[in-house]
Design a protein around this motif. Sequence first.
Motif, PDB file in Angstrom:
ATOM      1  N   ASN A   5       0.805  -1.215   0.000  1.00  0.00           N
ATOM      2  CA  ASN A   5       0.000   0.000   0.000  1.00  0.00           C
ATOM      3  C   ASN A   5       0.840   1.267   0.000  1.00  0.00           C
ATOM      4  O   ASN A   5       0.316   2.349   0.203  1.00  0.00           O
ATOM      5  CB  ASN A   5      -0.945   0.009   1.211  1.00  0.00           C
ATOM      6  N   LYS A   6       2.156   1.139  -0.233  1.00  0.00           N
ATOM      7  CA  LYS A   6       3.018   2.323  -0.289  1.00  0.00           C
ATOM      8  C   LYS A   6       2.732   3.128  -1.550  1.00  0.00           C
ATOM      9  O   LYS A   6       2.505   2.558  -2.607  1.00  0.00           O
ATOM     10  CB  LYS A   6       4.504   1.924  -0.323  1.00  0.00           C
ATOM     11  N   LYS A   7       2.762   4.459  -1.418  1.00  0.00           N
ATOM     12  CA  LYS A   7       2.575   5.305  -2.601  1.00  0.00           C
ATOM     13  C   LYS A   7       3.889   5.538  -3.323  1.00  0.00           C
ATOM     14  O   LYS A   7       3.927   5.579  -4.535  1.00  0.00           O
ATOM     15  CB  LYS A   7       1.951   6.633  -2.207  1.00  0.00           C
ATOM     16  N   LYS A   8       4.986   5.693  -2.566  1.00  0.00           N
ATOM     17  CA  LYS A   8       6.295   5.933  -3.168  1.00  0.00           C
ATOM     18  C   LYS A   8       7.199   4.727  -2.934  1.00  0.00           C
ATOM     19  O   LYS A   8       7.277   4.204  -1.829  1.00  0.00           O
ATOM     20  CB  LYS A   8       6.963   7.163  -2.571  1.00  0.00           C
ATOM     21  N   ALA A   9       7.881   4.334  -3.970  1.00  0.00           N
ATOM     22  CA  ALA A   9       8.824   3.229  -3.861  1.00  0.00           C
ATOM     23  C   ALA A   9      10.131   3.727  -3.250  1.00  0.00           C
ATOM     24  O   ALA A   9      10.416   4.923  -3.258  1.00  0.00           O
ATOM     25  CB  ALA A   9       9.089   2.641  -5.242  1.00  0.00           C
ATOM     26  N   LYS A  22       7.848  -5.197 -15.107  1.00  0.00           N
ATOM     27  CA  LYS A  22       8.337  -5.156 -13.732  1.00  0.00           C
ATOM     28  C   LYS A  22       9.760  -4.625 -13.742  1.00  0.00           C
ATOM     29  O   LYS A  22      10.504  -4.824 -14.702  1.00  0.00           O
ATOM     30  CB  LYS A  22       8.349  -6.555 -13.105  1.00  0.00           C
ATOM     31  N   GLY A  23      10.123  -3.973 -12.660  1.00  0.00           N
ATOM     32  CA  GLY A  23      11.468  -3.442 -12.562  1.00  0.00           C
ATOM     33  C   GLY A  23      11.870  -3.224 -11.117  1.00  0.00           C
ATOM     34  O   GLY A  23      11.053  -3.301 -10.212  1.00  0.00           O
ATOM     35  N   ILE A  24      13.156  -2.941 -10.912  1.00  0.00           N
ATOM     36  CA  ILE A  24      13.696  -2.666  -9.587  1.00  0.00           C
ATOM     37  C   ILE A  24      14.129  -1.207  -9.552  1.00  0.00           C
ATOM     38  O   ILE A  24      14.832  -0.737 -10.443  1.00  0.00           O
ATOM     39  CB  ILE A  24      14.871  -3.598  -9.257  1.00  0.00           C
ATOM     40  N   VAL A  25      13.695  -0.500  -8.513  1.00  0.00           N
ATOM     41  CA  VAL A  25      13.987   0.928  -8.370  1.00  0.00           C
ATOM     42  C   VAL A  25      15.464   1.129  -8.064  1.00  0.00           C
ATOM     43  O   VAL A  25      16.000   0.521  -7.139  1.00  0.00           O
ATOM     44  CB  VAL A  25      13.116   1.558  -7.263  1.00  0.00           C
ATOM     45  N   GLU A  26      16.122   1.971  -8.857  1.00  0.00           N
ATOM     46  CA  GLU A  26      17.539   2.264  -8.659  1.00  0.00           C
ATOM     47  C   GLU A  26      17.772   3.646  -8.060  1.00  0.00           C
ATOM     48  O   GLU A  26      18.761   3.860  -7.384  1.00  0.00           O
ATOM     49  CB  GLU A  26      18.294   2.143  -9.982  1.00  0.00           C
ATOM     50  N   LYS A  27      16.860   4.602  -8.314  1.00  0.00           N
ATOM     51  CA  LYS A  27      17.014   5.942  -7.768  1.00  0.00           C
ATOM     52  C   LYS A  27      15.631   6.562  -7.608  1.00  0.00           C
ATOM     53  O   LYS A  27      14.752   6.363  -8.440  1.00  0.00           O
ATOM     54  CB  LYS A  27      17.872   6.802  -8.692  1.00  0.00           C
ATOM     55  N   SER A  32       9.439  11.068  -9.412  1.00  0.00           N
ATOM     56  CA  SER A  32       9.604   9.866 -10.230  1.00  0.00           C
ATOM     57  C   SER A  32      10.694   8.959  -9.681  1.00  0.00           C
ATOM     58  O   SER A  32      11.375   9.308  -8.727  1.00  0.00           O
ATOM     59  CB  SER A  32       9.946  10.265 -11.667  1.00  0.00           C
ATOM     60  N   VAL A  33      10.819   7.793 -10.319  1.00  0.00           N
ATOM     61  CA  VAL A  33      11.883   6.845  -9.982  1.00  0.00           C
ATOM     62  C   VAL A  33      12.574   6.395 -11.267  1.00  0.00           C
ATOM     63  O   VAL A  33      11.972   6.374 -12.335  1.00  0.00           O
ATOM     64  CB  VAL A  33      11.347   5.598  -9.237  1.00  0.00           C
ATOM     65  N   VAL A  52      12.301   5.948 -16.670  1.00  0.00           N
ATOM     66  CA  VAL A  52      11.850   6.833 -15.598  1.00  0.00           C
ATOM     67  C   VAL A  52      10.331   6.723 -15.513  1.00  0.00           C
ATOM     68  O   VAL A  52       9.648   6.766 -16.534  1.00  0.00           O
ATOM     69  CB  VAL A  52      12.247   8.302 -15.888  1.00  0.00           C
ATOM     70  N   ILE A  53       9.815   6.591 -14.295  1.00  0.00           N
ATOM     71  CA  ILE A  53       8.373   6.415 -14.108  1.00  0.00           C
ATOM     72  C   ILE A  53       7.885   7.366 -13.025  1.00  0.00           C
ATOM     73  O   ILE A  53       8.469   7.425 -11.940  1.00  0.00           O
ATOM     74  CB  ILE A  53       8.048   4.973 -13.687  1.00  0.00           C
TER      75      ILE A  53
END
Length: 62
Positions: A5-9, A22-27, A32-33, A52-53
């Motif tokens: 339920n998190k809004k920000k990764a 699917k992806g893994i957040v790097e920054k 955005s991320v 960038v998303i």
Amino acid sequence: MIFKNKKKAEIGDQIFFKNGVKGIVEKVYDNSVITKITENNTELEFKENITVINHKNYQVLA
């Protein structure tokens, strides 16, 4: 698929977007991320498997 339920990764979180990517957040930025693509079940192509998303356009996977 189970979503948190998190809004920000956060860095290292796995996210889901574009109905099949699917992806893994790097920054993480304010709006955005930057994400490294790990799975792509669409016809979309990403340069060097990075994109960038906006925070509004993804869901964090559990």
